[in-house]
Design an enzyme around this catalytic site. Structure first.
Site, PDB file in Angstrom:
ATOM      1  N   TYR A 194       0.831  -1.223   0.000  1.00  6.12           N
ATOM      2  CA  TYR A 194       0.000   0.000   0.000  1.00  6.12           C
ATOM      3  C   TYR A 194       0.858   1.263   0.000  1.00  6.12           C
ATOM      4  CZ  TYR A 194      -3.949  -3.048   0.377  1.00  6.12           C
ATOM      5  OH  TYR A 194      -4.877  -4.025   0.093  1.00  6.12           O
ATOM      6  N   HIS A 240     -14.388   1.073  -0.262  1.00  2.00           N
ATOM      7  CA  HIS A 240     -13.286   0.138   0.026  1.00  2.00           C
ATOM      8  C   HIS A 240     -12.154   0.807   0.781  1.00  2.00           C
ATOM      9  CE1 HIS A 240     -14.536  -2.774  -3.450  1.00  2.00           C
ATOM     10  NE2 HIS A 240     -15.330  -2.839  -2.411  1.00  2.00           N
ATOM     11  N   CYS A 280      -4.508   4.791  20.928  1.00  5.19           N
ATOM     12  CA  CYS A 280      -4.417   3.807  22.028  1.00  5.19           C
ATOM     13  C   CYS A 280      -2.994   3.293  22.232  1.00  5.19           C
ATOM     14  CB  CYS A 280      -5.366   2.637  21.758  1.00  5.19           C
ATOM     15  SG  CYS A 280      -4.792   1.490  20.491  1.00  5.19           S
ATOM     16  N   THR A 286     -15.549  -0.558 -13.995  1.00  5.46           N
ATOM     17  CA  THR A 286     -15.485  -1.670 -13.043  1.00  5.46           C
ATOM     18  C   THR A 286     -15.893  -2.963 -13.744  1.00  5.46           C
ATOM     19  OG1 THR A 286     -16.235  -2.526 -10.886  1.00  5.46           O
ATOM     20  CG2 THR A 286     -17.813  -1.190 -12.136  1.00  5.46           C
ATOM     21  N   ALA A 295     -12.560   5.909 -20.643  1.00  2.00           N
ATOM     22  CA  ALA A 295     -13.373   6.794 -19.791  1.00  2.00           C
ATOM     23  C   ALA A 295     -13.126   8.277 -20.075  1.00  2.00           C
ATOM     24  CB  ALA A 295     -13.067   6.488 -18.330  1.00  2.00           C
TER      25      ALA A 295
HETATM   26  N1  APR Z   1     -11.718   3.401 -19.470  1.00  2.00           N
HETATM   27  C1  APR Z   1     -12.814   2.706 -19.049  1.00  2.00           C
HETATM   28  N2  APR Z   1     -12.759   1.485 -18.487  1.00  2.00           N
HETATM   29  C2  APR Z   1     -11.535   0.932 -18.330  1.00  2.00           C
HETATM   30  C3  APR Z   1     -10.341   1.577 -18.738  1.00  2.00           C
HETATM   31  C4  APR Z   1     -10.475   2.866 -19.333  1.00  2.00           C
HETATM   32  N3  APR Z   1      -9.409   3.553 -19.763  1.00  2.00           N
HETATM   33  N4  APR Z   1      -9.295   0.756 -18.462  1.00  2.00           N
HETATM   34  C5  APR Z   1      -9.810  -0.351 -17.895  1.00  2.00           C
HETATM   35  N5  APR Z   1     -11.153  -0.259 -17.830  1.00  2.00           N
HETATM   36  C6  APR Z   1     -12.096  -1.237 -17.284  1.00  2.00           C
HETATM   37  C7  APR Z   1     -11.727  -2.671 -17.563  1.00  2.00           C
HETATM   38  O1  APR Z   1     -12.307  -3.082 -18.800  1.00  2.00           O
HETATM   39  C8  APR Z   1     -12.353  -3.417 -16.373  1.00  2.00           C
HETATM   40  O2  APR Z   1     -13.674  -3.837 -16.686  1.00  2.00           O
HETATM   41  O3  APR Z   1     -12.076  -1.107 -15.882  1.00  2.00           O
HETATM   42  C9  APR Z   1     -12.399  -2.366 -15.280  1.00  2.00           C
HETATM   43  C10 APR Z   1     -11.417  -2.621 -14.148  1.00  2.00           C
HETATM   44  O4  APR Z   1     -11.786  -3.829 -13.541  1.00  2.00           O
HETATM   45  P1  APR Z   1     -10.940  -4.356 -12.278  1.00  2.00           P
HETATM   46  O5  APR Z   1      -9.477  -4.307 -12.593  1.00  2.00           O
HETATM   47  O6  APR Z   1     -11.563  -5.653 -11.861  1.00  2.00           O
HETATM   48  O7  APR Z   1     -11.189  -3.252 -11.146  1.00  2.00           O
HETATM   49  P2  APR Z   1     -12.490  -3.033 -10.281  1.00  2.00           P
HETATM   50  O8  APR Z   1     -13.710  -3.469 -10.994  1.00  2.00           O
HETATM   51  O9  APR Z   1     -12.437  -1.636  -9.777  1.00  2.00           O
HETATM   52  O10 APR Z   1     -12.242  -4.023  -9.036  1.00  2.00           O
HETATM   53  C11 APR Z   1     -13.211  -3.993  -8.003  1.00  2.00           C
HETATM   54  O11 APR Z   1     -11.895  -5.581  -6.751  1.00  2.00           O
HETATM   55  O12 APR Z   1      -9.851  -6.305  -6.052  1.00  2.00           O
HETATM   56  C12 APR Z   1     -10.963  -5.616  -5.667  1.00  2.00           C
HETATM   57  O13 APR Z   1     -11.041  -3.971  -4.007  1.00  2.00           O
HETATM   58  C13 APR Z   1     -10.627  -4.190  -5.320  1.00  2.00           C
HETATM   59  O14 APR Z   1     -11.981  -2.224  -5.634  1.00  2.00           O
HETATM   60  C14 APR Z   1     -11.454  -3.366  -6.285  1.00  2.00           C
HETATM   61  C15 APR Z   1     -12.550  -4.324  -6.697  1.00  2.00           C
END
Ligand code: APR
Length: 231
Positions: free
Chosen positions: A53, A106, A136, A173, A216
């Site tokens: 982290y 999160h 503490c 996501t 995005a």
């Molecule tokens: N623009 C739009 N979407 C994008 C881009 C971009 N430039 N780059 C990647 N993505 C999309 C991918 O296609 C994918 O579907 O973002 C998504 C990222 O997915 P993950 O890597 O799984 O991340 P996330 O969905 O945020 O993960 C959720 O999982 O591990 C845990 O706690 C962690 O918060 C996280 C949670």
């Protein structure tokens, strides 16, 4: 006046240079979740976890909000109704782009938590393993991150807002992690119009009314423009 609830994931910060989790070269390809994102992993090797982290905190500090973050801040400032962003991300790019009404479900890299007394304080740039809690004194400082097996934050407030949503949008996501992946079903139950903005359809993509596919920094400003034209 419509209420808009927006869920964001790692994809909204990708074009700011921050790694996503499930891309081929993503964070979960480089690290084992059980080692760096579970309470058991932290108990087993706190130095490994705080180092993971610490690195992400310094990467996030060096990153800049992108056009997608700024477009959401503009939406909040100019939309006549409520706008709530619920982010799964632990970076502070939404805050730094001007978003005010924000929930980190999160946790956040810039926050530290005491594993003994639940005291929170601003995280140091470099957190040490077994650092003492300033409240503490126990050697139980940890990253204020929700790990797998732990309850996400502010769920009551999130579900209350989803029950009032007129529009629900998920941005960047993969729809692999619950409860966030279940928000679209909650919003649809409340009668909201649902939209997925992503690079490609997510695991729950079929549950959305519509999709806007592409990076995005292009899709989110275009969507915000379309929404602000409506109101
Ligand atoms: N623009 C739009 N979407 C994008 C881009 C971009 N430039 N780059 C990647 N993505 C999309 C991918 O296609 C994918 O579907 O973002 C998504 C990222 O997915 P993950 O890597 O799984 O991340 P996330 O969905 O945020 O993960 C959720 O999982 O591990 C845990 O706690 C962690 O918060 C996280 C949670």
């Amino acid at each position: 006046m419509s209420t808009i609830v927006i869920l964001t994931g790692a994809g909204i910060s990708a074009e700011s240079g921050l790694e996503t989790f499930r891309a081929e070269t993503g964070l979960w390809a480089q690290h084992r979740v059980e080692d760096v994102a579970t309470p058991e992993g932290f108990a087993r090797d706190p130095a490994l976890v705080v180092a993971f982290y610490n690195k992400r905190r310094s990467q996030a500090a060096a990153a800049l909000p992108n056009a997608a973050h700024y477009a959401l801040a503009r939406l909040e400032a100019e939309h006549s109704g409520d706008v709530l962003i619920v982010t799964q991300n632990v970076d502070d790019l939404h805050e730094r782009s001007g978003t005010k009404n924000l929930i980190h479900m999160h946790g956040a890299l810039n926050s530290a938590l005491c594993g003994a007394c639940d005291h929170r304080w601003p995280a140091p740039a470099v957190m040490a393993a077994n650092a003492p809690c300033p409240s503490c004194g126990a050697p139980t400082a940890r990253p204020d991150i929700v790990w797998f097996g732990e309850m996400p934050y502010h769920m009551d407030q999130i579900f209350e807002t989803l029950s009032r949503a007129d529009i629900f949008v998920a941005i960047g996501t993969s729809g692999n992690v619950y409860p966030a992946a279940g928000f679209v079903a909650e919003a649809a139950r409340a009668g909201a119009e649902t939209l997925e903005i992503n690079l490609e359809p997510s695991s729950v993509g079929s549950q959305f009314d519509d999709a806007l596919l592409g990076p995005a920094t292009q899709t989110v400003p275009a969507w915000v423009d379309s929404i602000l034209k409506r109101t």
